[in-house]
Design a protein around this motif. Structure first.
Motif, PDB file in Angstrom:
ATOM      1  N   SER A 104     -11.833  -7.642  13.955  1.00 62.87           N
ATOM      2  CA  SER A 104     -12.011  -7.088  12.584  1.00 62.87           C
ATOM      3  C   SER A 104     -13.204  -6.552  12.727  1.00 62.87           C
ATOM      4  O   SER A 104     -14.451  -6.990  12.984  1.00 62.87           O
ATOM      5  N   ASP A 106     -16.270  -4.611  10.229  1.00 62.08           N
ATOM      6  CA  ASP A 106     -16.754  -4.742   8.853  1.00 62.08           C
ATOM      7  C   ASP A 106     -17.487  -3.418   8.924  1.00 62.08           C
ATOM      8  O   ASP A 106     -18.328  -3.126   9.628  1.00 62.08           O
ATOM      9  N   GLY A 115     -15.415   4.312   0.501  1.00 56.55           N
ATOM     10  CA  GLY A 115     -14.516   3.085   0.915  1.00 56.55           C
ATOM     11  C   GLY A 115     -13.227   3.533   0.675  1.00 56.55           C
ATOM     12  O   GLY A 115     -12.371   2.895   1.475  1.00 56.55           O
ATOM     13  N   THR A 116     -12.398   4.278  -0.475  1.00 57.07           N
ATOM     14  CA  THR A 116     -11.393   4.443  -0.724  1.00 57.07           C
ATOM     15  C   THR A 116     -10.713   5.374   0.608  1.00 57.07           C
ATOM     16  O   THR A 116      -9.687   5.245   1.110  1.00 57.07           O
ATOM     17  N   LEU A 118     -11.902   5.546   3.508  1.00 57.15           N
ATOM     18  CA  LEU A 118     -11.982   4.788   4.746  1.00 57.15           C
ATOM     19  C   LEU A 118     -10.719   3.941   4.716  1.00 57.15           C
ATOM     20  O   LEU A 118     -10.244   3.810   5.765  1.00 57.15           O
ATOM     21  N   ARG A 119     -10.295   3.359   3.689  1.00 54.02           N
ATOM     22  CA  ARG A 119      -8.883   2.287   3.502  1.00 54.02           C
ATOM     23  C   ARG A 119      -7.978   3.455   3.790  1.00 54.02           C
ATOM     24  O   ARG A 119      -6.856   2.957   4.672  1.00 54.02           O
ATOM     25  N   TRP A 120      -7.533   4.781   3.590  1.00 56.50           N
ATOM     26  CA  TRP A 120      -6.618   5.636   3.872  1.00 56.50           C
ATOM     27  C   TRP A 120      -6.648   5.861   5.310  1.00 56.50           C
ATOM     28  O   TRP A 120      -5.591   6.258   5.903  1.00 56.50           O
ATOM     29  N   ALA A 122      -7.913   4.230   7.983  1.00 49.13           N
ATOM     30  CA  ALA A 122      -8.270   2.992   8.612  1.00 49.13           C
ATOM     31  C   ALA A 122      -7.065   2.917   9.832  1.00 49.13           C
ATOM     32  O   ALA A 122      -7.657   2.647  10.934  1.00 49.13           O
ATOM     33  N   HIS A 142     -12.324  -3.756   7.886  1.00 49.43           N
ATOM     34  CA  HIS A 142     -12.625  -4.266   6.583  1.00 49.43           C
ATOM     35  C   HIS A 142     -13.593  -3.376   5.937  1.00 49.43           C
ATOM     36  O   HIS A 142     -14.903  -3.475   6.479  1.00 49.43           O
ATOM     37  N   VAL A 143     -13.247  -2.984   4.780  1.00 45.96           N
ATOM     38  CA  VAL A 143     -14.324  -2.251   3.961  1.00 45.96           C
ATOM     39  C   VAL A 143     -14.891  -3.017   2.946  1.00 45.96           C
ATOM     40  O   VAL A 143     -14.314  -3.648   2.337  1.00 45.96           O
TER      41      VAL A 143
END
Length: 148
Positions: A104, A106, A115-116, A118-120, A122, A142-143
């Motif tokens: 993982s 971070d 952050g959003t 980044l999640r898209w 990932a 992990h954001v």
């Protein structure tokens, strides 16, 4: 009032589960439950069985070998990886930690919108990190929450 001999079908239906529960309680009270073994099996020559990971770690330690430390490279190259995959986030995200055992990574964005994004992206970032740093084995991104 009904007596034992005059029970109707409904009364018999009510009595049957109660009698079955009582019989089960009596049977389980007399029967002993099997005890679990808390000791490990020891072989005749004194060795205990090991898991595969433990056996490989012991073998590597005996031979003076060391696993490659890819964590530092992932953290050091994160800015380059981020710029290649999501150039609009360059300078807005910082890699904080990498756990090589769990895979993982971070990361901490400076804004919730970053952050959003980044999640898209990932899956692309994980693939790029594994391609760029050989042996890194990054499995999850992990954001972390941005600072207030």
């Amino acid at each position: 009032m009904t007596t034992e001999s005059e029970l109707s079908g409904v009364d018999l239906a009510r009595q049957a589960p109660l009698a079955a529960r009582e019989a089960a309680k009596k049977n389980s009270a007399t029967r002993q439950k099997p005890k679990r073994r808390t000791t490990t099996a020891v072989r005749r020559d004194g060795r205990e069985p090991l898991g595969l990971g433990s056996a490989i770690s012991m073998m590597m330690a005996e031979r003076g070998m060391a696993a490659p430390a890819a964590g530092g490279s992932v953290l050091a190259d994160f800015d380059t990886i981020l710029t290649a995959v999501v150039p609009e986030l360059a300078g807005r995200v910082q890699a904080v930690a990498f756990d090589a055992e769990t895979g993982s990574l971070d990361v901490a964005p400076d804004l919730p919108a970053a952050g959003t994004q980044l999640r898209w992206s990932a899956p692309k970032l994980v693939a790029a990190a594994n391609e760029r740093v050989r042996g890194a084995n990054v499995r999850a991104l992990h954001v972390l929450a941005p600072p207030p």
